[in-house]
Design a protein around this motif. Structure first.
Motif, PDB file in Angstrom:
ATOM      1  N   GLY A  18     -38.433  -3.762 -19.719  1.00 50.02           N
ATOM      2  CA  GLY A  18     -37.754  -2.773 -20.542  1.00 50.02           C
ATOM      3  C   GLY A  18     -36.346  -3.174 -20.941  1.00 50.02           C
ATOM      4  N   ILE A  19     -35.677  -2.279 -21.612  1.00 48.25           N
ATOM      5  CA  ILE A  19     -34.299  -2.474 -22.072  1.00 48.25           C
ATOM      6  C   ILE A  19     -33.344  -2.369 -20.889  1.00 48.25           C
ATOM      7  CG2 ILE A  19     -32.469  -1.440 -23.480  1.00 48.25           C
ATOM      8  CD1 ILE A  19     -34.647  -0.471 -25.392  1.00 48.25           C
ATOM      9  N   GLY A  20     -32.337  -3.233 -20.853  1.00 47.29           N
ATOM     10  CA  GLY A  20     -31.234  -3.107 -19.906  1.00 47.29           C
ATOM     11  C   GLY A  20     -31.611  -3.121 -18.443  1.00 47.29           C
ATOM     12  N   VAL A  21     -32.682  -3.809 -18.084  1.00 49.74           N
ATOM     13  CA  VAL A  21     -33.211  -3.746 -16.716  1.00 49.74           C
ATOM     14  C   VAL A  21     -32.162  -4.119 -15.671  1.00 49.74           C
ATOM     15  CG1 VAL A  21     -34.829  -4.825 -15.107  1.00 49.74           C
ATOM     16  CG2 VAL A  21     -35.638  -4.005 -17.314  1.00 49.74           C
ATOM     17  N   PHE A  22     -31.365  -5.157 -15.928  1.00 49.70           N
ATOM     18  CA  PHE A  22     -30.363  -5.590 -14.933  1.00 49.70           C
ATOM     19  C   PHE A  22     -28.936  -5.324 -15.411  1.00 49.70           C
ATOM     20  CE2 PHE A  22     -34.101  -8.355 -14.349  1.00 49.70           C
ATOM     21  CZ  PHE A  22     -34.381  -8.115 -13.020  1.00 49.70           C
ATOM     22  N   SER A  23     -28.752  -4.547 -16.445  1.00 49.65           N
ATOM     23  CA  SER A  23     -27.427  -4.344 -17.028  1.00 49.65           C
ATOM     24  C   SER A  23     -26.438  -3.796 -16.007  1.00 49.65           C
ATOM     25  CB  SER A  23     -27.514  -3.389 -18.220  1.00 49.65           C
ATOM     26  OG  SER A  23     -27.980  -2.124 -17.824  1.00 49.65           O
ATOM     27  N   ALA A  24     -25.200  -4.304 -16.091  1.00 50.19           N
ATOM     28  CA  ALA A  24     -24.098  -3.868 -15.223  1.00 50.19           C
ATOM     29  C   ALA A  24     -24.400  -4.011 -13.739  1.00 50.19           C
ATOM     30  CB  ALA A  24     -23.702  -2.427 -15.549  1.00 50.19           C
ATOM     31  N   SER A  25     -25.329  -4.878 -13.392  1.00 50.43           N
ATOM     32  CA  SER A  25     -25.636  -5.127 -11.978  1.00 50.43           C
ATOM     33  C   SER A  25     -24.787  -6.293 -11.468  1.00 50.43           C
ATOM     34  CB  SER A  25     -27.124  -5.449 -11.808  1.00 50.43           C
ATOM     35  OG  SER A  25     -27.440  -6.721 -12.352  1.00 50.43           O
ATOM     36  N   GLY A  26     -24.909  -6.556 -10.161  1.00 48.70           N
ATOM     37  CA  GLY A  26     -24.147  -7.653  -9.568  1.00 48.70           C
ATOM     38  C   GLY A  26     -24.903  -8.967  -9.563  1.00 48.70           C
ATOM     39  N   THR A  34     -41.628 -14.708 -23.140  1.00 48.90           N
ATOM     40  CA  THR A  34     -41.121 -15.194 -24.433  1.00 48.90           C
ATOM     41  C   THR A  34     -39.950 -14.403 -25.010  1.00 48.90           C
ATOM     42  OG1 THR A  34     -42.763 -13.871 -25.622  1.00 48.90           O
ATOM     43  CG2 THR A  34     -43.379 -16.137 -25.060  1.00 48.90           C
ATOM     44  N   VAL A  35     -39.731 -13.176 -24.546  1.00 44.89           N
ATOM     45  CA  VAL A  35     -38.690 -12.340 -25.147  1.00 44.89           C
ATOM     46  C   VAL A  35     -37.768 -11.779 -24.068  1.00 44.89           C
ATOM     47  CG1 VAL A  35     -38.206 -10.254 -26.490  1.00 44.89           C
ATOM     48  CG2 VAL A  35     -40.173 -11.680 -27.077  1.00 44.89           C
ATOM     49  N   ILE A  36     -36.463 -11.926 -24.281  1.00 45.10           N
ATOM     50  CA  ILE A  36     -35.486 -11.262 -23.416  1.00 45.10           C
ATOM     51  C   ILE A  36     -35.086  -9.973 -24.138  1.00 45.10           C
ATOM     52  CG2 ILE A  36     -33.232 -11.400 -22.315  1.00 45.10           C
ATOM     53  CD1 ILE A  36     -33.565 -14.418 -22.270  1.00 45.10           C
ATOM     54  N   PRO A  37     -35.455  -8.811 -23.594  1.00 38.71           N
ATOM     55  CA  PRO A  37     -35.234  -7.541 -24.301  1.00 38.71           C
ATOM     56  C   PRO A  37     -33.750  -7.192 -24.456  1.00 38.71           C
ATOM     57  CG  PRO A  37     -36.885  -7.308 -22.577  1.00 38.71           C
ATOM     58  CD  PRO A  37     -36.205  -8.621 -22.350  1.00 38.71           C
ATOM     59  N   GLU A  38     -33.508  -6.168 -25.249  1.00 37.35           N
ATOM     60  CA  GLU A  38     -32.152  -5.691 -25.495  1.00 37.35           C
ATOM     61  C   GLU A  38     -31.444  -5.330 -24.183  1.00 37.35           C
ATOM     62  OE1 GLU A  38     -32.035  -2.468 -28.255  1.00 37.35           O
ATOM     63  OE2 GLU A  38     -33.508  -3.396 -29.593  1.00 37.35           O
ATOM     64  N   ARG A  39     -30.193  -5.740 -24.087  1.00 35.61           N
ATOM     65  CA  ARG A  39     -29.272  -5.339 -23.019  1.00 35.61           C
ATOM     66  C   ARG A  39     -29.742  -5.728 -21.613  1.00 35.61           C
ATOM     67  NH1 ARG A  39     -27.744   0.844 -23.986  1.00 35.61           N
ATOM     68  NH2 ARG A  39     -26.135   0.265 -22.479  1.00 35.61           N
ATOM     69  N   THR A  40     -30.659  -6.690 -21.514  1.00 37.01           N
ATOM     70  CA  THR A  40     -31.227  -7.039 -20.211  1.00 37.01           C
ATOM     71  C   THR A  40     -30.154  -7.363 -19.180  1.00 37.01           C
ATOM     72  OG1 THR A  40     -33.246  -7.871 -21.223  1.00 37.01           O
ATOM     73  CG2 THR A  40     -32.787  -8.594 -18.997  1.00 37.01           C
ATOM     74  N   PHE A  41     -29.176  -8.186 -19.575  1.00 41.88           N
ATOM     75  CA  PHE A  41     -28.123  -8.596 -18.634  1.00 41.88           C
ATOM     76  C   PHE A  41     -26.744  -8.129 -19.098  1.00 41.88           C
ATOM     77  CE2 PHE A  41     -31.546 -11.775 -18.392  1.00 41.88           C
ATOM     78  CZ  PHE A  41     -31.897 -11.642 -17.066  1.00 41.88           C
ATOM     79  N   GLU A  42     -26.695  -7.120 -19.910  1.00 43.46           N
ATOM     80  CA  GLU A  42     -25.427  -6.610 -20.438  1.00 43.46           C
ATOM     81  C   GLU A  42     -24.450  -6.272 -19.302  1.00 43.46           C
ATOM     82  OE1 GLU A  42     -24.382  -3.289 -23.749  1.00 43.46           O
ATOM     83  OE2 GLU A  42     -25.436  -2.568 -21.973  1.00 43.46           O
ATOM     84  N   SER A  43     -23.235  -6.790 -19.421  1.00 42.22           N
ATOM     85  CA  SER A  43     -22.157  -6.525 -18.455  1.00 42.22           C
ATOM     86  C   SER A  43     -22.469  -7.003 -17.037  1.00 42.22           C
ATOM     87  CB  SER A  43     -21.799  -5.030 -18.427  1.00 42.22           C
ATOM     88  OG  SER A  43     -21.278  -4.627 -19.668  1.00 42.22           O
ATOM     89  N   CYS A  44     -23.308  -8.029 -16.915  1.00 48.96           N
ATOM     90  CA  CYS A  44     -23.511  -8.675 -15.610  1.00 48.96           C
ATOM     91  C   CYS A  44     -22.397  -9.699 -15.442  1.00 48.96           C
ATOM     92  CB  CYS A  44     -24.897  -9.326 -15.548  1.00 48.96           C
ATOM     93  SG  CYS A  44     -26.246  -8.140 -15.500  1.00 48.96           S
ATOM     94  N   LYS A  45     -21.261  -9.244 -14.968  1.00 52.52           N
ATOM     95  CA  LYS A  45     -20.049 -10.059 -14.975  1.00 52.52           C
ATOM     96  C   LYS A  45     -20.046 -11.151 -13.906  1.00 52.52           C
ATOM     97  CE  LYS A  45     -17.284  -6.401 -17.075  1.00 52.52           C
ATOM     98  NZ  LYS A  45     -17.189  -7.042 -18.391  1.00 52.52           N
TER      99      LYS A  45
END
Length: 817
Positions: free
Chosen positions: A512-520, A531-542
């Protein structure tokens, strides 16, 4: 054939007769207007009027008798006077037999209703006087047969008189609910022999009622000590709110009562203890709703059925023992019992019903009978002090929201539970561990905001993880995505700040979308086949620094790596076809760009703020560089375009403060507003001859613009970029090499400018080409600047584009001789 013809004729004749009857009916219902224009009305076959509308607004006193002194009023129609806030007094003549639904609803100033002569009203419609909060009294006349649902509901100041109600047969649901709550008036309700139907909640919260008294001969009701019962006393129908039957806060239900009707004690505030005698088998829904003083209740061993919401909002109730014989329990039995600390459940119970303890915020421990197979939805929702609960081995199902917001619950074991519902442990902020070895599906929002959850044990054969399942589980460090898992929903592990690594197997069918977003998360491996990296998958994974993608990755979707500040690259991706907008936005350590083989544009914000980019080459297949694609790439030094790009969108390279070298392709047609604004070191480039449009401030604050000589800066195919001559001029002559005047190109000319001479070869003028800047103050007193059209005289040859523009945009045109 002859028979069919005769039948057809008969049917046609019947149709004509019916049509004629309908026409007559329609004529009978013709709406007329009174001579004073205040009333609209209809007449029946006896020339009696029904008022259907009233247009007055200022009248405080109204007499309802005759229309135009001619037609006696027989009925007040639906909603006729509704919401009149000026009406204070109404006099109704004896000709009126019906008051329609909502007739005086919301007349908040209405204080008095007078009856001139004998009252002959037989019917008071639903909501007729609903919310008439100033109404002081109303006498149920002997002519009245029916009072509709909510007819006097929330008439908070009224005193009711039933002494003459000898013809009353029916009282609708909530008819007198909330009456006399503000006045302090006390009165008895006399039930005439004719009354056989009292709707649900008819007198709910009517604090002025002291007793019910039933007239001899009534076949439906009886009374005892002012309490209303069924005719044989088997059903306790209604308990008066201000009953004198309460002795030192207590009342005992007589032994002849088999059933307590739904809502019977609803809203009784002075009742502290209730003893229900042996013999009662059923208590109806909402029976004790909002009995806020009730602290203790004794239920008989004979009891078998408890309806829904029986103890709803009994906020003082502390403990209850449900007898062993009870087999039928309705939904939300104890909802809102905020002082309830202990409940003993019957050992034969096989299901905790829906919402049974919802919002019982004082309960700390509950013993669930060993035979319970299902815990229904909302069963312990918002039991915020619940710390100790043992789920029996017989329990196989827990429904949605069952333990939602149980914020004191620290651990739970679900030894044989096979299914759990969505939101089941949402916001259990103290939950540290869960043992559920047979759970194969983790539903949406199951553990959302379980901020200290760190120990989890589920089946090895999990097939799906729902959306937001572990959202904001701050201490969750690891979750193995096994080959059995086929889908992971949106934001499933988002904001899991301790989460460190993930391996996404090729067997996963849906991410799904943003599965790991903002995680550590620090490292991720995606196996070959995905084949596809969905939207926001790693968003803000600093903290994400290591990314291993398979060579067959075809698409990096929008914002997939947004603000992953430690990523330097994601490897060689020979199969990459598409890169979405903002895909690498804010990746400050990224050293290279990614463009898919099918991409004809570098999408909006794709590499915004990628500070480590130094040299960028735009491939020939890219036709468009979209808005802010490389904005604020502060280390970017050189940008080279291969031949093919046609359009550079607004702010595409704005704020690239170290950009010094720029090679633009001859295929370029458009440079949009602010495209290179703030590129303060940019000087080494030329604008191709094919450029037909350059937007406002496209090169603002660049060295290239600062180095331009002359009053007019012209580039590309005759595009006037800027006027930089004297401000105080009255006449401006556009140079002959100018073919296009984009918006705001002469804003630096002063307000004295009144005439512009335009050459014949100009073929485009933007609507705001001649705009000026004006200053004003906003509501905070700050000075702000805005663009406004400057209506000057345009001077040009007849038949040129300048003349067409002037006529279309309402400029004064002057022919150039």
């Amino acid at each position: 054939m002859k028979r069919k013809t005769i039948i057809s004729i008969i049917l046609a004749a019947c149709f004509m007769i019916c049509a004629a009857a309908l026409c007559v009916s329609a004529a009978d219902e013709k709406i007329m207007t009174s001579k004073n224009g205040l009333y609209r009305y209809t007449l029946d076959e006896n020339n009696k009027a029904t008022i259907v509308a009233y247009s007055g607004t200022d009248e405080t006193v109204i007499t309802i008798s005759r229309i135009d002194g001619k037609y006696a009023v027989g009925a007040i129609g639906d909603s006729v006077f509704a919401a009149s806030t000026t009406l204070k007094e109404v006099t109704i003549y004896s000709s009126v037999t019906k008051i329609g639904a909502g007739a005086f609803m919301g007349c908040t100033s209405l204080e008095k209703i007078n009856f001139h002569g004998n009252c002959n009203i037989t019917e008071i419609g639903d909501d007729a006087f609903y919310g008439c909060t100033a109404l002081k009294e109303f006498k149920i006349a002997k002519s009245i047969k029916t009072v509709g649902a909510s007819a006097f509901q929330n008439c908070t100041s009224v005193s009711l008189d039933f002494s003459d109600a000898s013809s009353l047969t029916s009282i609708g649901s909530y008819a007198f609910a909330g009456c006399a709550t503000a006045s302090g008036n006390k009165f008895a309700v006399e039930i005439p022999a004719s009354l056989t139907d009292i709707g649900y909640g008819a007198f709910y919260g009517c604090s002025g009622i002291t007793s019910f008294w039933v007239e001899n001969g009534n076949t439906k009701f009886s009374s005892e000590d002012g309490v209303l019962y069924s005719e044989n006393g088997g059903v306790l129908e209604m308990f008066p709110v201000s009953s004198s039957a309460i002795n030192d806060g207590a009342f005992t239900v007589p032994s002849h009562v088999k059933k307590i009707k739904g809502g019977a004690f609803a809203g009784i505030t002075g009742l502290e203890k209730l003893v229900i005698s042996e013999g009662t088998t059923e208590i109806g829904g909402n029976a004790f709703y909002s009995c806020k003083s009730l602290e203790e209740i004794v239920l008989p061993e004979s009891l078998k059925t408890l309806g829904s919401y029986v103890f709803l909002d009994c906020t003082s109730l502390k403990s209850v023992t449900i007898p062993e014989a009870v087999t039928d329990i309705g939904a939300f039995l104890f909802r809102g019992c905020s002082s309830l600390e202990s409940v003993k459940l019957p050992s034969s119970l096989t299901e905790i019903p829906t919402g049974m303890f919802d919002s019982c915020s004082a309960i700390k421990k509950i013993d669930i009978p060993s035979g319970v197979k299902k815990i229904s939805q909302y069963a312990f929702n918002y039991c915020t002090k619940l710390t100790d609960i043992t789920v029996p081995s017989a329990t196989t199902e827990i429904e949605a929201c069952a333990f939602r917001y149980c914020s004191s619950l620290e651990s739970i074991k679900l030894e044989n539970v096979r299914t759990i519902g969505p939101f089941v442990f949402q916001n259990c902020s103290s939950l540290e561990s869960i043992y559920a070895p047979h759970i194969t599906i983790i539903p949406s929002f199951a553990f959302t905001n379980c901020t200290v959850l760190s120990k989890i044990e589920f089946s090895k054969d999990i097939t799906s993880v729902g959306a937001y399942a572990f959202f904001a589980c701050d201490l969750l460090e690891d979750f193995e995505i096994t080959p059995s898992i086929e889908s992971i929903g949106d934001f499933a592990f988002s904001k899991c700040v301790k989460f460190k690594k993930a391996v996404i197997p090729a067997t996963l069918k849906s991410l799904g979308i943003g599965v790991f977003s903002a995680s550590g998360i620090e490292s991720v491996v995606i196996e070959y086949g995905f084949t596809v990296i969905p939207e926001r998958t790693f968003e803000s994974c600093k903290k994400l620094s290591s990314v291993t993608l398979p060579s067959n990755i075809e698409e990096i979707s929008s914002s997939a790596f947004t603000d992953c500040v430690l990523i330097k690259d994601v490897g060689e991706l020979p199969g990459l076809k598409k890169v979405g907008s903002g895909a690498f936005y804010g990746c400050r350590s990224l050293t290279r760009i990614y463009v898919g083989s099918e991409d004809t544009s570098i999408t909006a914000g794709a590499f915004y703020g990628c500070d480590a980019l130094v040299n960028v080459t735009i491939p020939a297949r890219v036709k468009t560089v979209e808005a802010m694609a490389f904005a604020y790439c502060t280390m970017l030094d050189t940008v080279t375009f291969e031949e093919g790009t046609e359009y550079i969108s607004s702010s595409a390279f704005s704020g690239c403060t170290k950009l010094t070298k720029l090679s633009l392709p001859s295929t370029l047609n458009i440079i949009s507003s602010g495209a290179f604004a703030g590129c303060t070191k940019l000087y080494d480039f030329s604008v191709p001859k094919g450029v037909i449009y350059i937007g406002e401030n496209a090169f603002q604050s660049t060295k290239w613009l600062a180095n331009q000589k002359g009053d007019f800066v012209v580039a590309g195919d005759g595009v006037l970029i800027k006027y930089q001559g004297r401000s105080a001029i009255q006449t401006m002559t556009i140079p002959s090499n100018v073919k296009r005047l984009p918006a705001y190109c002469i804003v630096d000319a002063g307000s004295s400018l009144s005439l512009i001479i335009i050459p014949s070869n100009v073929e485009y003028i933007a609507k705001y080409a001649f705009a000026k800047i004006v200053q004003s103050q906003n509501s905070s007193g700050e000075t702000v600047e805005n663009y406004r059209i400057r209506y000057v005289t345009l001077c040009a040859r007849k038949g040129t584009y300048a003349e067409v523009f002037a006529n279309h945009e309402y400029y004064t045109f002057e022919e150039l001789k």
